[in-house]
Design a protein around this motif. Structure first.
Motif, PDB file in Angstrom:
ATOM      1  N   GLY A   1      -1.797   5.145  -0.245  1.00  0.00           N
ATOM      2  CA  GLY A   1      -1.527   3.888   0.452  1.00  0.00           C
ATOM      3  C   GLY A   1      -2.400   3.721   1.682  1.00  0.00           C
ATOM      4  O   GLY A   1      -2.898   2.631   1.961  1.00  0.00           O
ATOM      5  N   ASN A   2      -2.598   4.803   2.426  1.00  0.00           N
ATOM      6  CA  ASN A   2      -3.485   4.742   3.590  1.00  0.00           C
ATOM      7  C   ASN A   2      -4.913   4.408   3.164  1.00  0.00           C
ATOM      8  O   ASN A   2      -5.590   3.607   3.811  1.00  0.00           O
ATOM      9  CB  ASN A   2      -3.466   6.062   4.353  1.00  0.00           C
ATOM     10  N   ALA A   3      -5.366   5.013   2.063  1.00  0.00           N
ATOM     11  CA  ALA A   3      -6.728   4.740   1.578  1.00  0.00           C
ATOM     12  C   ALA A   3      -6.858   3.277   1.147  1.00  0.00           C
ATOM     13  O   ALA A   3      -7.835   2.605   1.503  1.00  0.00           O
ATOM     14  CB  ALA A   3      -7.074   5.672   0.422  1.00  0.00           C
ATOM     15  N   ILE A   4      -5.878   2.777   0.400  1.00  0.00           N
ATOM     16  CA  ILE A   4      -5.917   1.375  -0.039  1.00  0.00           C
ATOM     17  C   ILE A   4      -5.825   0.443   1.162  1.00  0.00           C
ATOM     18  O   ILE A   4      -6.514  -0.574   1.235  1.00  0.00           O
ATOM     19  CB  ILE A   4      -4.804   1.092  -1.065  1.00  0.00           C
ATOM     20  N   SER A   5      -4.980   0.799   2.120  1.00  0.00           N
ATOM     21  CA  SER A   5      -4.858  -0.027   3.321  1.00  0.00           C
ATOM     22  C   SER A   5      -6.170  -0.063   4.091  1.00  0.00           C
ATOM     23  O   SER A   5      -6.548  -1.113   4.624  1.00  0.00           O
ATOM     24  CB  SER A   5      -3.735   0.508   4.217  1.00  0.00           C
ATOM     25  N   LEU A   6      -6.858   1.068   4.142  1.00  0.00           N
ATOM     26  CA  LEU A   6      -8.152   1.091   4.831  1.00  0.00           C
ATOM     27  C   LEU A   6      -9.133   0.153   4.137  1.00  0.00           C
ATOM     28  O   LEU A   6      -9.866  -0.591   4.793  1.00  0.00           O
ATOM     29  CB  LEU A   6      -8.701   2.516   4.901  1.00  0.00           C
TER      30      LEU A   6
ATOM     31  N   LEU B   1       2.224   8.764   8.523  1.00  0.00           N
ATOM     32  CA  LEU B   1       1.331   7.977   7.674  1.00  0.00           C
ATOM     33  C   LEU B   1       1.339   6.499   8.054  1.00  0.00           C
ATOM     34  O   LEU B   1       0.335   5.802   7.894  1.00  0.00           O
ATOM     35  CB  LEU B   1       1.707   8.150   6.199  1.00  0.00           C
ATOM     36  N   ILE B   2       2.459   6.022   8.562  1.00  0.00           N
ATOM     37  CA  ILE B   2       2.546   4.624   8.996  1.00  0.00           C
ATOM     38  C   ILE B   2       1.733   4.430  10.274  1.00  0.00           C
ATOM     39  O   ILE B   2       1.003   3.455  10.421  1.00  0.00           O
ATOM     40  CB  ILE B   2       4.015   4.202   9.195  1.00  0.00           C
ATOM     41  N   ILE B   3       1.834   5.390  11.188  1.00  0.00           N
ATOM     42  CA  ILE B   3       1.111   5.292  12.459  1.00  0.00           C
ATOM     43  C   ILE B   3      -0.399   5.411  12.254  1.00  0.00           C
ATOM     44  O   ILE B   3      -1.161   4.644  12.838  1.00  0.00           O
ATOM     45  CB  ILE B   3       1.577   6.377  13.450  1.00  0.00           C
ATOM     46  N   THR B   4      -0.833   6.342  11.409  1.00  0.00           N
ATOM     47  CA  THR B   4      -2.274   6.588  11.280  1.00  0.00           C
ATOM     48  C   THR B   4      -3.017   5.361  10.766  1.00  0.00           C
ATOM     49  O   THR B   4      -4.014   4.946  11.370  1.00  0.00           O
ATOM     50  CB  THR B   4      -2.561   7.795  10.370  1.00  0.00           C
ATOM     51  N   ILE B   5      -2.538   4.771   9.691  1.00  0.00           N
ATOM     52  CA  ILE B   5      -3.280   3.643   9.127  1.00  0.00           C
ATOM     53  C   ILE B   5      -3.157   2.406  10.002  1.00  0.00           C
ATOM     54  O   ILE B   5      -4.126   1.665  10.189  1.00  0.00           O
ATOM     55  CB  ILE B   5      -2.879   3.353   7.663  1.00  0.00           C
ATOM     56  N   ASN B   6      -1.988   2.174  10.545  1.00  0.00           N
ATOM     57  CA  ASN B   6      -1.826   0.977  11.377  1.00  0.00           C
ATOM     58  C   ASN B   6      -2.514   1.120  12.732  1.00  0.00           C
ATOM     59  O   ASN B   6      -2.988   0.133  13.290  1.00  0.00           O
ATOM     60  CB  ASN B   6      -0.346   0.629  11.521  1.00  0.00           C
TER      61      ASN B   6
END
Length: 196
Positions: free
Chosen positions: A15-20, A71-76
């Motif tokens: 999810g982090n990768a897709i969000s990026l 994981l929520i903090i890192t991507i956002n």
């Protein structure tokens, strides 16, 4: 045997990768803006809405609101920085009225986050209440973020051209929502499920 926590972590990393990818998808738009030295008919609204959404999710993921949400903090957090760069570029190449509108919206975003953080942290003592209040706000503003590319829809209909409609951004939103829905369903985080 693989535990649900391991699966959730793996899905969260995906999810982090897709969000990026989602957050980097406007790069061709900003390359065009820099190349032409003009924002043309592009709207700042999707980027302001995304900035507000990501700042709210960073607040949501902080340990004093919702513990164990790295994981929520890192991507956002990363996207907050990316959106600020986009908005800076927009401000650099926009004219008077568009620049004033963008600055005003940016100021409103920052003032809103500061106000929410101050109220939530001073009034609500439990993680559950803080998570609930900030989570509801995250849901509302995430819906606004997903709808923000439609801010140019009137122009698309009038000109019968989708030139200024961010197609890659819209596609990335879809895949991002699909992945975060899966992530949220593994441990049933209602706030993430509702917006994804």
């Amino acid at each position: 045997m693989v535990s649900s926590d391991q699966i959730r972590t793996a899905v969260g990393i995906i999810g982090n990768a897709i969000s990026l990818v989602l957050f980097l998808s406007p790069m061709p738009t900003f390359y065009r803006i820099c190349k032409n030295k003009s924002v043309e008919h592009f709207s700042v609204v999707p980027y302001i809405a995304t900035l507000l959404n990501c700042m709210l999710w960073v607040l949501y993921g902080l340990p004093f609101v919702k513990p164990n949400s790295t994981l929520i903090i890192t991507i956002n957090g990363a996207d907050t920085m990316i959106e600020l760069i986009y908005i800076f570029i927009y401000l650099l190449y926009s004219d008077g009225s568009r620049r004033i509108k963008a600055l005003l919206l940016l100021f409103i975003d920052i003032a809103f986050i500061a106000t929410v953080a101050a109220i939530v942290l001073s009034i609500f003592e439990s993680h559950e209440r803080r998570t609930l209040i900030v989570g509801i706000l995250c849901m509302v503003f995430c819906i606004m973020m997903y709808a923000s590319p439609l801010s140019i829809l009137k122009r698309v209909i009038r000109t019968k051209s989708a030139e200024y409609m961010p197609l890659y951004l819209s596609i990335a939103y879809f895949f991002n929502g699909l992945c975060w829905t899966t992530y949220s369903l593994i441990h049933l985080d209602v706030n993430l499920t509702e917006i994804a």
